[in-house]
Design a protein around this motif. Structure first.
Motif, PDB file in Angstrom:
ATOM      1  N   ALA A 154      62.258  14.064 -66.285  1.00 60.13           N
ATOM      2  CA  ALA A 154      61.810  13.441 -67.479  1.00 60.13           C
ATOM      3  C   ALA A 154      60.356  14.159 -67.632  1.00 60.13           C
ATOM      4  O   ALA A 154      59.454  14.385 -66.867  1.00 60.13           O
ATOM      5  CB  ALA A 154      61.586  11.796 -67.615  1.00 60.13           C
ATOM      6  N   THR A 155      59.921  14.365 -69.189  1.00 58.08           N
ATOM      7  CA  THR A 155      58.818  14.888 -69.317  1.00 58.08           C
ATOM      8  C   THR A 155      57.887  13.991 -70.367  1.00 58.08           C
ATOM      9  O   THR A 155      58.535  12.998 -70.916  1.00 58.08           O
ATOM     10  CB  THR A 155      58.841  16.423 -70.209  1.00 58.08           C
ATOM     11  OG1 THR A 155      59.805  16.162 -71.302  1.00 58.08           O
ATOM     12  CG2 THR A 155      59.581  17.154 -68.945  1.00 58.08           C
ATOM     13  N   VAL A 184      54.968  10.365 -64.723  1.00 54.65           N
ATOM     14  CA  VAL A 184      54.626   9.590 -63.364  1.00 54.65           C
ATOM     15  C   VAL A 184      55.035   8.283 -63.523  1.00 54.65           C
ATOM     16  O   VAL A 184      54.780   7.651 -64.576  1.00 54.65           O
ATOM     17  CB  VAL A 184      53.052   9.720 -63.368  1.00 54.65           C
ATOM     18  CG1 VAL A 184      52.297   9.145 -62.158  1.00 54.65           C
ATOM     19  CG2 VAL A 184      52.607  11.246 -63.268  1.00 54.65           C
ATOM     20  N   ALA A 185      55.607   7.770 -62.759  1.00 57.46           N
ATOM     21  CA  ALA A 185      56.208   6.230 -62.507  1.00 57.46           C
ATOM     22  C   ALA A 185      55.094   5.335 -63.130  1.00 57.46           C
ATOM     23  O   ALA A 185      55.447   4.475 -63.610  1.00 57.46           O
ATOM     24  CB  ALA A 185      56.721   5.993 -61.118  1.00 57.46           C
ATOM     25  N   ALA A 186      53.792   5.220 -62.518  1.00 56.73           N
ATOM     26  CA  ALA A 186      52.710   4.489 -62.936  1.00 56.73           C
ATOM     27  C   ALA A 186      52.775   4.600 -64.557  1.00 56.73           C
ATOM     28  O   ALA A 186      52.001   3.423 -65.221  1.00 56.73           O
ATOM     29  CB  ALA A 186      51.452   4.714 -62.253  1.00 56.73           C
ATOM     30  N   PRO A 204      56.765   6.202 -69.955  1.00 51.49           N
ATOM     31  CA  PRO A 204      57.362   7.743 -69.882  1.00 51.49           C
ATOM     32  C   PRO A 204      56.238   8.759 -70.059  1.00 51.49           C
ATOM     33  O   PRO A 204      56.497   9.747 -70.367  1.00 51.49           O
ATOM     34  CB  PRO A 204      58.297   7.427 -71.039  1.00 51.49           C
ATOM     35  CG  PRO A 204      57.513   6.720 -72.015  1.00 51.49           C
ATOM     36  CD  PRO A 204      56.685   5.586 -71.138  1.00 51.49           C
ATOM     37  N   PHE A 205      55.216   8.533 -69.714  1.00 51.73           N
ATOM     38  CA  PHE A 205      53.892   9.294 -69.970  1.00 51.73           C
ATOM     39  C   PHE A 205      53.475   9.867 -68.572  1.00 51.73           C
ATOM     40  O   PHE A 205      53.885   9.475 -67.534  1.00 51.73           O
ATOM     41  CB  PHE A 205      52.953   8.750 -70.515  1.00 51.73           C
ATOM     42  CG  PHE A 205      53.113   8.087 -71.997  1.00 51.73           C
ATOM     43  CD1 PHE A 205      53.534   8.828 -73.016  1.00 51.73           C
ATOM     44  CD2 PHE A 205      53.285   6.745 -72.086  1.00 51.73           C
ATOM     45  CE1 PHE A 205      53.633   8.325 -74.275  1.00 51.73           C
ATOM     46  CE2 PHE A 205      53.735   6.223 -73.296  1.00 51.73           C
ATOM     47  CZ  PHE A 205      53.907   7.114 -74.343  1.00 51.73           C
ATOM     48  N   CYS A 206      52.749  11.020 -68.608  1.00 54.78           N
ATOM     49  CA  CYS A 206      52.182  11.647 -67.273  1.00 54.78           C
ATOM     50  C   CYS A 206      50.839  11.188 -66.677  1.00 54.78           C
ATOM     51  O   CYS A 206      50.654  11.207 -65.713  1.00 54.78           O
ATOM     52  CB  CYS A 206      52.343  13.090 -67.484  1.00 54.78           C
ATOM     53  SG  CYS A 206      50.996  13.645 -68.821  1.00 54.78           S
TER      54      CYS A 206
END
Length: 65
Positions: A5-6, A15-17, A20-22
């Motif tokens: 996922a991006t 990033v899981a934390a 759906p964002f990084c």
């Protein structure tokens, strides 16, 4: 195998934390888009009938005294 996922804002891996964002920065940028009305759904022009219904609803609320 599934594609990782991006982030919908910048395209980096999520990033899981912050999914759906990084990052927190991309989360904040997305929130600012919502708050600043940057995301909108297209709508057709309002008709005279719609405007009269809205006005009638306001008038009846004012006469409840």
């Amino acid at each position: 195998m599934t594609k990782p996922a991006t982030c919908p804002i910048c395209g980096k891996p999520t990033v899981a934390a912050h999914k759906p964002f990084c990052s927190r920065g991309c989360v904040d940028r997305d929130l600012l888009q919502w708050l600043g009305e940057g995301y909108r759904l297209p709508a057709g022009p309002a008709t005279d009938e719609d405007a009269s219904k809205d006005q009638a609803g306001l008038d009846s609320a004012d006469n409840d005294d």
